[in-house]
Design a protein around this motif. Structure first.
Motif, PDB file in Angstrom:
ATOM      1  N   ARG A   1      22.298  31.820   3.008  1.00 48.52           N
ATOM      2  CA  ARG A   1      22.951  33.064   2.814  1.00 48.52           C
ATOM      3  C   ARG A   1      24.259  32.853   2.188  1.00 48.52           C
ATOM      4  N   VAL A   2      24.812  33.729   1.307  1.00 47.93           N
ATOM      5  CA  VAL A   2      26.216  33.688   0.786  1.00 47.93           C
ATOM      6  C   VAL A   2      26.956  34.909   1.257  1.00 47.93           C
ATOM      7  N   VAL A   3      28.025  34.573   1.375  1.00 44.80           N
ATOM      8  CA  VAL A   3      29.237  35.516   1.895  1.00 44.80           C
ATOM      9  C   VAL A   3      30.578  35.385   1.017  1.00 44.80           C
ATOM     10  N   VAL A   4      30.928  36.491   0.356  1.00 45.82           N
ATOM     11  CA  VAL A   4      32.196  36.224  -0.214  1.00 45.82           C
ATOM     12  C   VAL A   4      33.369  37.199   0.445  1.00 45.82           C
ATOM     13  N   ASP A   5      34.444  36.284   0.650  1.00 45.27           N
ATOM     14  CA  ASP A   5      35.546  37.089   0.998  1.00 45.27           C
ATOM     15  C   ASP A   5      36.126  37.706  -0.048  1.00 45.27           C
ATOM     16  N   LEU A   6      35.959  38.965  -0.354  1.00 42.92           N
ATOM     17  CA  LEU A   6      36.696  39.649  -1.638  1.00 42.92           C
ATOM     18  C   LEU A   6      38.117  40.009  -1.544  1.00 42.92           C
ATOM     19  N   THR A   7      38.664  39.735  -0.371  1.00 44.53           N
ATOM     20  CA  THR A   7      40.364  39.758  -0.196  1.00 44.53           C
ATOM     21  C   THR A   7      40.706  38.601  -0.636  1.00 44.53           C
ATOM     22  N   LYS A   8      39.895  37.422  -0.658  1.00 45.33           N
ATOM     23  CA  LYS A   8      40.475  36.094  -1.210  1.00 45.33           C
ATOM     24  C   LYS A   8      40.091  36.011  -2.729  1.00 45.33           C
ATOM     25  N   CYS A   9      39.051  36.620  -3.127  1.00 45.35           N
ATOM     26  CA  CYS A   9      38.398  36.373  -4.416  1.00 45.35           C
ATOM     27  C   CYS A   9      39.519  36.978  -5.426  1.00 45.35           C
ATOM     28  N   GLU A  10      39.725  36.089  -6.385  1.00 45.14           N
ATOM     29  CA  GLU A  10      40.880  36.595  -7.358  1.00 45.14           C
ATOM     30  C   GLU A  10      40.301  36.760  -8.723  1.00 45.14           C
ATOM     31  N   GLY A  11      38.986  36.525  -8.784  1.00 44.49           N
ATOM     32  CA  GLY A  11      38.315  36.769 -10.140  1.00 44.49           C
ATOM     33  C   GLY A  11      38.484  35.549 -11.152  1.00 44.49           C
ATOM     34  N   TYR A  12      38.639  34.354 -10.682  1.00 47.23           N
ATOM     35  CA  TYR A  12      38.629  32.991 -11.614  1.00 47.23           C
ATOM     36  C   TYR A  12      37.030  32.882 -12.124  1.00 47.23           C
TER      37      TYR A  12
ATOM     38  N   GLN B   1      31.169  31.407   1.032  1.00 50.44           N
ATOM     39  CA  GLN B   1      30.893  30.692   2.282  1.00 50.44           C
ATOM     40  C   GLN B   1      29.451  30.581   2.036  1.00 50.44           C
ATOM     41  N   VAL B   2      28.837  29.599   2.336  1.00 43.77           N
ATOM     42  CA  VAL B   2      27.478  29.231   2.445  1.00 43.77           C
ATOM     43  C   VAL B   2      26.771  28.911   3.529  1.00 43.77           C
ATOM     44  N   ASP B   3      26.053  29.493   4.029  1.00 46.06           N
ATOM     45  CA  ASP B   3      25.037  29.223   5.229  1.00 46.06           C
ATOM     46  C   ASP B   3      23.817  28.545   5.079  1.00 46.06           C
ATOM     47  N   LEU B   4      23.872  27.214   5.162  1.00 37.51           N
ATOM     48  CA  LEU B   4      22.637  26.297   4.842  1.00 37.51           C
ATOM     49  C   LEU B   4      21.451  26.354   6.253  1.00 37.51           C
ATOM     50  N   ALA B   5      21.500  27.363   6.997  1.00 34.29           N
ATOM     51  CA  ALA B   5      20.619  27.226   8.147  1.00 34.29           C
ATOM     52  C   ALA B   5      19.399  27.531   7.488  1.00 34.29           C
ATOM     53  N   ASP B   6      19.101  27.974   6.507  1.00 35.15           N
ATOM     54  CA  ASP B   6      17.513  28.224   6.072  1.00 35.15           C
ATOM     55  C   ASP B   6      16.993  27.054   5.282  1.00 35.15           C
ATOM     56  N   LEU B   7      17.953  26.141   4.697  1.00 37.97           N
ATOM     57  CA  LEU B   7      17.413  25.159   3.984  1.00 37.97           C
ATOM     58  C   LEU B   7      16.744  24.022   5.075  1.00 37.97           C
ATOM     59  N   PRO B   8      15.782  23.427   4.327  1.00 33.32           N
ATOM     60  CA  PRO B   8      15.254  22.074   5.040  1.00 33.32           C
ATOM     61  C   PRO B   8      16.171  21.203   5.154  1.00 33.32           C
ATOM     62  N   VAL B   9      16.220  20.159   6.246  1.00 38.91           N
ATOM     63  CA  VAL B   9      17.263  19.287   6.499  1.00 38.91           C
ATOM     64  C   VAL B   9      16.518  17.840   5.819  1.00 38.91           C
ATOM     65  N   PRO B  10      17.385  17.403   4.906  1.00 45.45           N
ATOM     66  CA  PRO B  10      16.716  16.226   4.088  1.00 45.45           C
ATOM     67  C   PRO B  10      16.751  15.010   5.340  1.00 45.45           C
ATOM     68  N   PRO B  11      15.841  14.027   5.074  1.00 39.45           N
ATOM     69  CA  PRO B  11      15.687  12.823   5.991  1.00 39.45           C
ATOM     70  C   PRO B  11      16.996  12.144   6.038  1.00 39.45           C
ATOM     71  N   PRO B  12      17.379  11.453   6.854  1.00 39.73           N
ATOM     72  CA  PRO B  12      18.864  10.841   7.136  1.00 39.73           C
ATOM     73  C   PRO B  12      18.621   9.580   5.906  1.00 39.73           C
ATOM     74  N   ALA B  13      19.781   9.515   5.135  1.00 36.82           N
ATOM     75  CA  ALA B  13      20.003   8.490   4.053  1.00 36.82           C
ATOM     76  C   ALA B  13      19.893   6.862   4.830  1.00 36.82           C
TER      77      ALA B  13
END
Length: 98
Positions: free
Chosen positions: A2-13, A59-71
């Motif tokens: 999931r992606v959330v963008v704080d549009l009050t911070k975003c300056e259009g770069y 902000q990116v929420d990685l909760a839905d992504l599979p967890v890679p095995p430990p390196a």
């Protein structure tokens, strides 16, 4: 993912739109359109786009992504300062689009 963008911070770069155009798009001078739930195939691009945002508006929420095995643990040699301290400095000149 999931992606959330704080549009009050975003300056259009638009760094996100350059790095992940499938998930982010600038409309006009300042309007950002984005996919709040990009596909897993776009995961790496979206993470790079979020990391490149100069004002950290993404902000990116990685909760839905599979967890890679430990390196495998790597032990740094005593003379290998980069691995021992884990610090990298990137210097450069950046100019905002006008």
């Amino acid at each position: 993912m999931r992606v959330v963008v704080d549009l009050t911070k975003c300056e259009g770069y638009a760094q996100c739109a350059f790095l992940a155009p499938e998930a982010f798009r600038m409309v006009g001078d300042e309007a950002l359109l984005f996919d709040p739930a990009p596909s897993a195939e776009l995961g790496e691009k979206v993470l790079r786009a979020a990391a490149a945002c100069p004002v950290q508006a993404l902000q990116v929420d990685l909760a839905d992504l599979p967890v890679p095995p430990p390196a495998e643990t790597v032990v740094a040699a005593t003379d290998d300062r980069l691995r021992r301290e884990g610090r990298i400095v990137v210097a450069g000149l950046w100019k905002a689009a006008t």
